[in-house]
Design an enzyme around this catalytic site. Structure first.
Site, PDB file in Angstrom:
ATOM      1  N   GLY A  15     112.255  64.573  68.350  1.00 27.58           N
ATOM      2  CA  GLY A  15     113.304  64.832  69.291  1.00 27.58           C
ATOM      3  C   GLY A  15     113.105  66.060  70.178  1.00 27.58           C
ATOM      4  N   LYS A  16     111.562  66.012  70.563  1.00 25.84           N
ATOM      5  CA  LYS A  16     111.257  67.038  71.466  1.00 25.84           C
ATOM      6  C   LYS A  16     111.905  67.092  72.736  1.00 25.84           C
ATOM      7  CE  LYS A  16     106.779  65.672  70.826  1.00 25.84           C
ATOM      8  NZ  LYS A  16     107.206  64.869  69.794  1.00 25.84           N
ATOM      9  N   GLY A  40     107.496  58.811  74.136  1.00 26.54           N
ATOM     10  CA  GLY A  40     109.004  58.531  74.309  1.00 26.54           C
ATOM     11  C   GLY A  40     110.083  59.470  74.203  1.00 26.54           C
ATOM     12  N   THR A  42     113.463  61.121  74.613  1.00 30.16           N
ATOM     13  CA  THR A  42     114.388  60.723  74.817  1.00 30.16           C
ATOM     14  C   THR A  42     115.600  61.837  75.086  1.00 30.16           C
ATOM     15  OG1 THR A  42     114.317  58.800  73.469  1.00 30.16           O
ATOM     16  CG2 THR A  42     116.350  59.455  74.132  1.00 30.16           C
ATOM     17  N   ARG A 143      82.325  61.622  79.345  1.00 27.55           N
ATOM     18  CA  ARG A 143      82.093  62.047  80.738  1.00 27.55           C
ATOM     19  C   ARG A 143      82.017  60.648  81.723  1.00 27.55           C
ATOM     20  NH1 ARG A 143      79.299  64.824  77.112  1.00 27.55           N
ATOM     21  NH2 ARG A 143      77.082  63.698  77.253  1.00 27.55           N
ATOM     22  N   GLN A 224     103.848  63.325  71.007  1.00 23.35           N
ATOM     23  CA  GLN A 224     103.592  63.139  69.545  1.00 23.35           C
ATOM     24  C   GLN A 224     103.935  64.219  68.632  1.00 23.35           C
ATOM     25  OE1 GLN A 224     100.790  62.137  72.253  1.00 23.35           O
ATOM     26  NE2 GLN A 224     102.031  60.377  72.296  1.00 23.35           N
ATOM     27  N   THR A 239      96.423  60.341  67.114  1.00 23.23           N
ATOM     28  CA  THR A 239      96.295  60.117  68.402  1.00 23.23           C
ATOM     29  C   THR A 239      94.979  60.382  69.036  1.00 23.23           C
ATOM     30  OG1 THR A 239      97.439  60.050  70.601  1.00 23.23           O
ATOM     31  CG2 THR A 239      97.605  62.115  69.260  1.00 23.23           C
ATOM     32  N   VAL A 300     109.632  53.870  73.198  1.00 19.23           N
ATOM     33  CA  VAL A 300     109.127  53.211  74.259  1.00 19.23           C
ATOM     34  C   VAL A 300     108.337  51.905  73.631  1.00 19.23           C
ATOM     35  CG1 VAL A 300     106.560  53.245  75.281  1.00 19.23           C
ATOM     36  CG2 VAL A 300     108.256  55.249  75.407  1.00 19.23           C
ATOM     37  N   GLY A 302     109.575  50.391  70.820  1.00 21.36           N
ATOM     38  CA  GLY A 302     110.571  49.471  70.014  1.00 21.36           C
ATOM     39  C   GLY A 302     110.102  49.155  68.505  1.00 21.36           C
ATOM     40  N   GLY A 332     120.211  65.959  61.236  1.00 24.49           N
ATOM     41  CA  GLY A 332     120.792  66.369  60.041  1.00 24.49           C
ATOM     42  C   GLY A 332     121.853  65.575  59.775  1.00 24.49           C
TER      43      GLY A 332
END
Length: 423
Positions: A15-16, A40, A42, A143, A224, A239, A300, A302, A332
């Protein structure tokens, strides 16, 4: 002037985006420091749900400048579509969004390489989102990569061709059946490049240095989550970048001693997308309820998220490696209605109880040790103050604070920016 940092502390999807949006009014600059368009973020307000992939979450605020840092990898096609999707909101994108010349570009062949690599692994696949992010970071460390600044060079098309030809040879090596029309993909790519050229490119490390000298307030935004960090996450199911606090320094060029507050975002339970170990994962009705009530599907991709009870061993680990100073607890409200809640406080690791996050958390080595808590039935979504929250939730929050030794400053009780309780 210092910079503050906002991170996810689990396997992403914490939830960032919502919290950056809530905090943006306090900052002059929002700067994204790593990751690619599989993010994604939101945001929900005024009855509209927005999903941002590459653009920082402060874009909806009139005064904030939004920077895409050098640690980010950009897919020009996805980026162009994202900008087009924002046009109807009459945002001044041209003056509010700037890009680091050192950010790397995702080529069409990076996406094809991603698909070929994942297909070749069969059952051993890592759960890639197939956005070309991993191969782009591989070219970066090898590189070979192309960067945003290369777009300004006269021989950009030649540089592109050389790298794309190399990728095609690699795709052939994987010997898997993937269908594609590269000519069509490249046409779309170069059209998107022309659109990106309309934005300002900057040397972001110098820009941010001067902004700090001028007393500007900066919020660094990650993508992420910490448990997906390429060094400290559940490798190899991670990642391709550093999602932890250190990644903000390398992904923006901000010195470590300039970081002040480190905001850590976590869900009141845990979710994970894709493959990889997940000690507290639920396979019963409780897990299904969390997924349904929490709408646990990737914004993003689904893809359905795996759900489980809160894991304090993993949370303490993430807090430790990031130097978190404040916590924000999300969703919560999703736990309302459970008779009993469980919290993992230790792992039984090879027959011995431990409270630290070990090298290997595969199920054959780790069994979660739980502590039970009484649930609550109240609907939290309309509550606006901490005092209104049920006593059982307050006890849950206070237990977490005591265990991790960091205060929880925000409790989210719904997706809208207004459904945010300050503690």
């Amino acid at each position: 002037m210092t910079a503050d940092l906002l991170l996810g502390l689990q396997w992403g999807d914490e939830g960032k985006g919502k919290i950056v949006d809530v905090l943006t009014s306090n900052y002059d600059i929002i700067a994204r420091f790593q990751g690619g368009p599989n993010a994604g973020h939101t945001l929900e307000f005024d009855g509209i749900k927005h999903v941002l992939r590459t653009i920082p979450s402060g874009i909806f605020h009139k005064t904030a400048i939004n920077i895409i840092g050098n640690g980010v990898v950009i897919d020009p096609v996805v980026f162009q579509k994202e900008i087009e999707g924002l046009e109807k909101f009459n945002l001044d994108i041209k003056s509010k969004l700037i890009i680091s010349r050192k950010a790397h570009l995702i080529l069409p062949t990076h996406r094809l390489l991603d698909a070929a690599s994942e297909a070749s692994k069969g059952k051993a696949k890592i759960g890639s989102t197939l956005k070309g992010i991993g191969p782009t970071y591989m070219d970066k460390t090898g590189r070979n990569g192309l960067r945003v600044g290369d777009i300004e060079l006269e021989d950009f098309a030649d540089r592109y061709r050389a790298l794309a030809d190399k990728h095609e040879a690699m795709i052939e090596f994987y010997d898997v059946a993937i269908q594609y029309n590269l000519e069509e993909l490249e046409k779309e790519f170069f059209e998107a490049i022309e659109e990106i050229k309309k934005l300002d490119f900057i040397d972001s490390e110098e820009y941010l240095h001067q902004a700090q000298k001028a007393g500007k307030s900066i919020l660094c935004e990650g993508a992420q989550g910490s448990l997906l960090d390429v060094d400290f996450g559940t490798y190899p199911f991670v990642t391709s970048s550093n999602t932890t606090a250190a990644g903000a320094c390398t992904g923006l060029g901000i010195a470590p001693n300039k970081i002040k507050e480190v905001y850590g975002i976590f869900k009141a339970y845990v979710t994970r997308v894709g493959s990889g170990p997940f000690p507290t994962e639920l396979f019963d009705e409780d897990g299904a309820t969390m997924a349904r009530v929490g709408n646990e599907f990737g914004s993003v991709t689904g893809r359905q998220r795996r759900c489980g009870w809160l894991d304090l061993v993993a949370l303490k680990y993430a807090i430790q490696i990031n130097g978190v100073t404040q916590l924000m607890m999300m969703k919560g409200d999703v736990l309302s209605g459970f008779e009993t809640l469980k919290v993992c406080t230790e792992y039984n690791y090879k027959g011995k109880n431990i409270s630290h996050f070990p090298y290997n958390i595969e199920p054959e080595n780790v069994t979660p040790v739980y502590q039970d808590f009484k649930g609550w039935q109240a609907d939290l979504t309309g509550m606006t103050t901490y005092d209104e929250l049920p006593i059982e939730l307050k006890e849950y929050i206070e237990f977490i604070e005591k265990e991790v030794e960091v205060p929880i400053k925000i409790v989210s009780v719904g997706p809208d920016r207004k459904q945010t309780i300050l503690k």
